[in-house]
Motif scaffolding. Sequence first.
Motif, PDB file in Angstrom:
ATOM      1  N   ILE A 163      47.223   3.753  84.429  1.00  0.00           N
ATOM      2  CA  ILE A 163      48.526   3.075  84.359  1.00  0.00           C
ATOM      3  C   ILE A 163      48.548   2.098  83.182  1.00  0.00           C
ATOM      4  CG2 ILE A 163      50.081   1.443  85.530  1.00  0.00           C
ATOM      5  CD1 ILE A 163      49.111   2.574  88.185  1.00  0.00           C
ATOM      6  N   ALA A 164      47.473   1.308  83.067  1.00  0.00           N
ATOM      7  CA  ALA A 164      47.423   0.288  82.020  1.00  0.00           C
ATOM      8  C   ALA A 164      47.491   0.919  80.634  1.00  0.00           C
ATOM      9  CB  ALA A 164      46.164  -0.559  82.165  1.00  0.00           C
ATOM     10  N   SER A 165      46.756   2.031  80.427  1.00  0.00           N
ATOM     11  CA  SER A 165      46.769   2.668  79.106  1.00  0.00           C
ATOM     12  C   SER A 165      48.144   3.241  78.810  1.00  0.00           C
ATOM     13  CB  SER A 165      45.751   3.812  79.029  1.00  0.00           C
ATOM     14  OG  SER A 165      44.586   3.487  79.703  1.00  0.00           O
ATOM     15  N   LEU A 166      48.679   3.973  79.781  1.00  0.00           N
ATOM     16  CA  LEU A 166      49.957   4.647  79.559  1.00  0.00           C
ATOM     17  C   LEU A 166      51.067   3.636  79.273  1.00  0.00           C
ATOM     18  CD1 LEU A 166      50.965   7.642  79.754  1.00  0.00           C
ATOM     19  CD2 LEU A 166      51.912   6.986  81.971  1.00  0.00           C
ATOM     20  N   VAL A 167      51.216   2.672  80.178  1.00  0.00           N
ATOM     21  CA  VAL A 167      52.301   1.699  80.036  1.00  0.00           C
ATOM     22  C   VAL A 167      52.026   0.776  78.843  1.00  0.00           C
ATOM     23  CG1 VAL A 167      53.574  -0.167  81.161  1.00  0.00           C
ATOM     24  CG2 VAL A 167      52.757   1.774  82.506  1.00  0.00           C
ATOM     25  N   GLY A 168      50.775   0.325  78.727  1.00  0.00           N
ATOM     26  CA  GLY A 168      50.430  -0.613  77.660  1.00  0.00           C
ATOM     27  C   GLY A 168      50.637  -0.010  76.279  1.00  0.00           C
ATOM     28  N   ILE A 169      50.143   1.199  76.070  1.00  0.00           N
ATOM     29  CA  ILE A 169      50.256   1.818  74.748  1.00  0.00           C
ATOM     30  C   ILE A 169      51.714   2.134  74.436  1.00  0.00           C
ATOM     31  CG2 ILE A 169      49.651   3.847  73.357  1.00  0.00           C
ATOM     32  CD1 ILE A 169      46.910   3.814  74.703  1.00  0.00           C
ATOM     33  N   THR A 170      52.439   2.686  75.423  1.00  0.00           N
ATOM     34  CA  THR A 170      53.855   2.994  75.195  1.00  0.00           C
ATOM     35  C   THR A 170      54.638   1.732  74.830  1.00  0.00           C
ATOM     36  OG1 THR A 170      53.597   4.617  76.956  1.00  0.00           O
ATOM     37  CG2 THR A 170      55.817   4.238  76.158  1.00  0.00           C
ATOM     38  N   ALA A 171      54.458   0.688  75.636  1.00  0.00           N
ATOM     39  CA  ALA A 171      55.195  -0.557  75.371  1.00  0.00           C
ATOM     40  C   ALA A 171      54.814  -1.125  74.006  1.00  0.00           C
ATOM     41  CB  ALA A 171      54.914  -1.585  76.460  1.00  0.00           C
ATOM     42  N   GLY A 172      53.518  -1.069  73.681  1.00  0.00           N
ATOM     43  CA  GLY A 172      53.051  -1.605  72.405  1.00  0.00           C
ATOM     44  C   GLY A 172      53.618  -0.846  71.221  1.00  0.00           C
ATOM     45  N   VAL A 173      53.658   0.482  71.331  1.00  0.00           N
ATOM     46  CA  VAL A 173      54.169   1.298  70.229  1.00  0.00           C
ATOM     47  C   VAL A 173      55.647   1.014  70.003  1.00  0.00           C
ATOM     48  CG1 VAL A 173      54.735   3.651  69.527  1.00  0.00           C
ATOM     49  CG2 VAL A 173      52.472   3.148  70.437  1.00  0.00           C
ATOM     50  N   ILE A 174      56.423   1.006  71.097  1.00  0.00           N
ATOM     51  CA  ILE A 174      57.866   0.751  70.941  1.00  0.00           C
ATOM     52  C   ILE A 174      58.075  -0.645  70.338  1.00  0.00           C
ATOM     53  CG2 ILE A 174      60.090   0.662  72.128  1.00  0.00           C
ATOM     54  CD1 ILE A 174      58.960   2.574  74.193  1.00  0.00           C
ATOM     55  N   SER A 175      57.270  -1.602  70.796  1.00  0.00           N
ATOM     56  CA  SER A 175      57.361  -2.962  70.251  1.00  0.00           C
ATOM     57  C   SER A 175      57.100  -2.987  68.750  1.00  0.00           C
ATOM     58  CB  SER A 175      56.314  -3.844  70.923  1.00  0.00           C
ATOM     59  OG  SER A 175      56.910  -4.800  71.720  1.00  0.00           O
ATOM     60  N   ALA A 202      50.577   7.208  62.516  1.00  0.00           N
ATOM     61  CA  ALA A 202      50.241   5.800  62.806  1.00  0.00           C
ATOM     62  C   ALA A 202      49.416   5.664  64.084  1.00  0.00           C
ATOM     63  CB  ALA A 202      51.520   4.977  62.901  1.00  0.00           C
ATOM     64  N   LEU A 203      49.926   6.199  65.184  1.00  0.00           N
ATOM     65  CA  LEU A 203      49.284   5.958  66.475  1.00  0.00           C
ATOM     66  C   LEU A 203      47.845   6.459  66.489  1.00  0.00           C
ATOM     67  CD1 LEU A 203      49.546   4.876  69.317  1.00  0.00           C
ATOM     68  CD2 LEU A 203      50.441   7.072  70.049  1.00  0.00           C
ATOM     69  N   ARG A 204      47.622   7.606  65.867  1.00  0.00           N
ATOM     70  CA  ARG A 204      46.274   8.166  65.849  1.00  0.00           C
ATOM     71  C   ARG A 204      45.254   7.194  65.289  1.00  0.00           C
ATOM     72  NH1 ARG A 204      45.314  14.216  63.835  1.00  0.00           N
ATOM     73  NH2 ARG A 204      45.571  15.247  65.846  1.00  0.00           N
ATOM     74  N   ASN A 205      45.640   6.531  64.212  1.00  0.00           N
ATOM     75  CA  ASN A 205      44.721   5.568  63.602  1.00  0.00           C
ATOM     76  C   ASN A 205      44.682   4.248  64.374  1.00  0.00           C
ATOM     77  OD1 ASN A 205      43.647   6.884  61.166  1.00  0.00           O
ATOM     78  ND2 ASN A 205      45.820   7.096  60.703  1.00  0.00           N
ATOM     79  N   ALA A 206      45.836   3.909  64.943  1.00  0.00           N
ATOM     80  CA  ALA A 206      45.887   2.651  65.687  1.00  0.00           C
ATOM     81  C   ALA A 206      45.056   2.746  66.964  1.00  0.00           C
ATOM     82  CB  ALA A 206      47.339   2.302  66.023  1.00  0.00           C
ATOM     83  N   LYS A 213      59.557   9.991  64.216  1.00  0.00           N
ATOM     84  CA  LYS A 213      58.751  10.260  65.409  1.00  0.00           C
ATOM     85  C   LYS A 213      57.380  10.814  65.009  1.00  0.00           C
ATOM     86  CE  LYS A 213      60.863  11.799  69.673  1.00  0.00           C
ATOM     87  NZ  LYS A 213      61.674  12.926  70.163  1.00  0.00           N
ATOM     88  N   VAL A 214      57.384  11.741  64.079  1.00  0.00           N
ATOM     89  CA  VAL A 214      56.137  12.363  63.632  1.00  0.00           C
ATOM     90  C   VAL A 214      55.252  11.317  62.971  1.00  0.00           C
ATOM     91  CG1 VAL A 214      55.145  14.124  62.120  1.00  0.00           C
ATOM     92  CG2 VAL A 214      57.299  14.569  63.331  1.00  0.00           C
ATOM     93  N   ILE A 215      55.882  10.474  62.146  1.00  0.00           N
ATOM     94  CA  ILE A 215      55.118   9.439  61.439  1.00  0.00           C
ATOM     95  C   ILE A 215      54.454   8.496  62.439  1.00  0.00           C
ATOM     96  CG2 ILE A 215      55.290   7.466  59.867  1.00  0.00           C
ATOM     97  CD1 ILE A 215      57.638   8.938  58.541  1.00  0.00           C
TER      98      ILE A 215
END
Lengths: 306, 280
Positions: A108-120, A223-227, A216-218
């Motif tokens: 839960i923490a990874s899914l919600v945390g990463i999603t929220a962080g990326v959108i932020s 980005a996300l892959r490296n982050a 979206k692709v970018i």
Amino acid sequence: MSSYILRRLLLLIPVLIGVAIIVFGMVRLLPGDPAVAMAGVHATPQYIAQVRAELGLDEPIHVQFGVFVNRLFEGDLGISTRTRRPAAQEIWPRFKNTVYLTAIALFIASLVGITAGVISSVKPYSIYDQIVMLFSLFGVAAPVFWLGLILMLIFSVNLGWFPSSGMGTPLHFVLPAVTLAANSTALIARMTRSSMLEVLKNDYITTARAKGLKEKVIIIKHALRNALIPITTILGLRFGMLLGGAVLTETVFSWPGVGRLMVDSILARDYPVVQGSVLLLALMFVLINLFVDILYAFLDPQISYS
Amino acid sequence: MRLIDQKALRQLKRNKLAIIGIVFIISLFIIALFAPYIAPHDPYQTDFFNTLQGPSREFLLGTDDLGRDVLSRLIYGARISLTIGFISVAIGLIVGVPVGAISGYYGGKIDIITQRFVDIMMAFPGMLLAIIIVAVMGVGLVNAMIAVGVVSIPTYIRLVRGSVLSLKNKEFVQAAKAIGVRESVIIFKHILPHCLAPIIVQSSLQIGVAILWAAGLGFLGLGAQAPTPEWGAILSQGRGYIRTAHHVTTFPGIAIMLTVLGFNLLGDGLRDALDPKMRN
């Protein structure tokens, strides 16, 4: 790479020996007779004598440690002073319950945390970003046990949506898992946001944009892959925090896990069970960290293995 | 010194969140210091005609199961929590900083032994290690404080060792060596002052962690014992009445959260101001 893994495995040996010494030393450091501690205060003199012989307490300390390690390899953690059953039998089913809870919380923490962080990170300083950051500030500071009680009060006592204690149905998982995850979700969201902001500054992102790739692709592919690389390490560290938090969460929700068993056993002076629980939790933490370190080396080609 | 340079101070002043944190911490100190004058009631005075009362004009945050005023208990609890935070951080600093500095400066065998020791301590999740220490030393507030402090030692060792490693080959250290300054003076007078920024940042954040963990130990029944008005212990006592009188649980939790938040905001602000490299 394989030499790096080998080196990590070799470094594991002193750590495991150290963990064994601490668990072994715990009972010896207690005030009073370790045989009484291991047999229980209400044990008969015969039983105490038997435990003394089994632990080799009349032998020198290094022989005692040898006996202890030998018994560990046989899966023998002693006999619970409360239930008179083998401590291993008491601990194992409880340990599995803790692993389920922790794994779901981490998910839960990874899914919600990463999603929220990326959108932020995509819209920094937007209202959404500010809400996420505000939540994460409070999420880091809120005591786990308090959060659990508040969620219980709202969703169990007042709304009646979820059961407030025990385990059994999938519904039983919801409140404890969310409680345990909250802290880590907040930290992962913050980490993801800053890591993404860092990556998004890079030239290859500008290049990708210039090429006319979809945003979206970018974001996801470039980005996300490296982050994600620094985030992986955090996930490993979080796992340990989750195991610690599980002790508190389990107490709030009467979850039959090993953390609560350990605290109950400390209060009841059931030291064989305390030793076994500590050992298992530390072992798991060490192995997870090892796994994360190796994974990190795989993910980041820049890390040196020497 | 580099630490109090004007630029850092200016940056800290501009950080609204850090200012909120500082103001909150100062208010908490004042509350703790003047607790006997501020608290409307005696935190230990039981009143069996007024048990589990909701918030009212007489009892602003209600009463607990023994009729004690929750607000007064929280006010006195601020003393305990702040003491926990500072004492345990002091333990971490007193042991961790010199050990880390020596380990980093001399390297070799001392360093290897220290590092293995740190590895072993870090093989336990922090909360678990604190619980183990309490299990051995016995339950109670003082032991919980010590336990939380001991758990923070490896973090300080790592932090200081890393900083010293990056500084020990710098020219000013070489120069001091060349003119024959004693090594202990080099370590503590020349190198350590340059490591202060990360140490201060870590300590601010660590105070929050210590308060949180000690409250957790109190909640588990391993820390402060009744009738001590420690926030975690108050919360734990209120737990049994959460269905009928949740204020006994809610308010101490908010007190813990705001205090930890205050120290976190200050720590983040200090990091941004003192050590731009550490920013994340």
